[in-house]
Design an enzyme around this catalytic site. Sequence first.
Site, PDB file in Angstrom:
ATOM      1  N   ARG A  16       0.847  -1.183   0.000  1.00 51.79           N
ATOM      2  CA  ARG A  16       0.000   0.000   0.000  1.00 51.79           C
ATOM      3  C   ARG A  16       0.884   1.234   0.000  1.00 51.79           C
ATOM      4  O   ARG A  16       1.923   1.275   0.655  1.00 51.79           O
ATOM      5  CB  ARG A  16      -0.910   0.030   1.239  1.00 51.79           C
ATOM      6  CG  ARG A  16      -2.096  -0.926   1.194  1.00 51.79           C
ATOM      7  CD  ARG A  16      -3.141  -0.439   0.189  1.00 51.79           C
ATOM      8  NE  ARG A  16      -4.341  -1.267   0.213  1.00 51.79           N
ATOM      9  CZ  ARG A  16      -4.547  -2.339  -0.527  1.00 51.79           C
ATOM     10  NH1 ARG A  16      -3.590  -2.746  -1.356  1.00 51.79           N
ATOM     11  NH2 ARG A  16      -5.669  -3.010  -0.462  1.00 51.79           N
ATOM     12  N   GLU A  44      -3.791   7.325  -6.693  1.00 50.47           N
ATOM     13  CA  GLU A  44      -3.803   6.397  -7.825  1.00 50.47           C
ATOM     14  C   GLU A  44      -4.980   6.722  -8.750  1.00 50.47           C
ATOM     15  O   GLU A  44      -6.093   6.934  -8.270  1.00 50.47           O
ATOM     16  CB  GLU A  44      -3.898   4.958  -7.324  1.00 50.47           C
ATOM     17  CG  GLU A  44      -2.674   4.532  -6.522  1.00 50.47           C
ATOM     18  CD  GLU A  44      -2.725   3.081  -6.077  1.00 50.47           C
ATOM     19  OE1 GLU A  44      -3.578   2.308  -6.580  1.00 50.47           O
ATOM     20  OE2 GLU A  44      -1.922   2.701  -5.213  1.00 50.47           O
ATOM     21  N   HIS A  75      -0.454  -0.430 -10.105  1.00 53.83           N
ATOM     22  CA  HIS A  75      -1.208  -1.317  -9.212  1.00 53.83           C
ATOM     23  C   HIS A  75      -1.585  -2.621  -9.934  1.00 53.83           C
ATOM     24  O   HIS A  75      -2.758  -2.941 -10.114  1.00 53.83           O
ATOM     25  CB  HIS A  75      -2.469  -0.619  -8.693  1.00 53.83           C
ATOM     26  CG  HIS A  75      -2.915  -1.152  -7.356  1.00 53.83           C
ATOM     27  ND1 HIS A  75      -3.268  -0.333  -6.313  1.00 53.83           N
ATOM     28  CD2 HIS A  75      -3.060  -2.416  -6.887  1.00 53.83           C
ATOM     29  CE1 HIS A  75      -3.622  -1.068  -5.266  1.00 53.83           C
ATOM     30  NE2 HIS A  75      -3.501  -2.330  -5.597  1.00 53.83           N
TER      31      HIS A  75
END
Length: 313
Positions: free
Chosen positions: A228, A257, A276
């Site tokens: 994270r 993001e 991601h």
Amino acid sequence: MSQTVIIPKGLSQAGKDYLKNHGLATIELADLHEENILAQAPNADGIVLMMDPFSVATAQKMPNLKVIARHGVGYDNVDPDAMEQAGVWVTITPTANASTVAETTLAEILDLSKNLTAISSHMRLGDFGYKGQHMGFDLGGKKLGIMGFGRIGRMLAQKVSGLGMDILIYDPFVKQTDIGTLVDRETLFKKADVITLHMAVTPENTKGIGSREFAAMKSTAVLINLGRGALVNQPDLLTALKNGDIGGAALDVFDEEPLPLSSEFYSLNNVLLTPHIASNTQECMSRMAVDAASEVVSVLSGHAPQWPVNQVD
């Protein structure tokens, strides 16, 4: 009237089929922003939630809501304790993505150690000499520091064991291991050549890796974060990379993001950036979708879920 479940656009077909085959109607939304959910599906009974934040205030405006099934392992975008008080189950999919995330972590370690992506990108521009000034490093004989030794950390250790690396492990909740060596946090930062993060985000470790930790690392060491963004103080990391305080980084998660194109990270040649993708395989997406859907089905059928992170009476 059949019960309805909000699902994100792009949810694997296997997850959609699972819900349909168990008699549930789905409402597919292009985005799962709270205002959009309240505008289009305020009476939904369940939600399959990706990364969008979802507050208890929004849940309290949805009278039929009984379950929020996270499509993944982390749940920092929802407050399970507050949801418990509101009578809403929160679940995760802990067994669906561990192997894939471990594989992707290994891929990024290998990429970063040999500077593969950067060299390939320069080759495409006709810069065939770039490789000479940007050599990689061997992994054999180096020390891999794994922070967080849950499912992903353990699988990574197993996959790395054949590379000839010494494995250092920091996890305050783990007391013994049959692979690698348990060390304290200070030792890991001081001795590891590659550090990879696999901890859950907690109030204690949020932004917990910053200038102090980067100063303790070897100047040649690299940081891998597929966990994270909140685990790392991003401005401190940027400074460490720019100043050469550490050798490099591979980052798959960020404070914001997608990572804004204005970010200075894009200008650095010692950082590998991915959007991601730690669990971005067809098989993993299918497993997560089915596991999340199965939790929704369990709760809406009147049964307790298999992987809850709270407890609803």
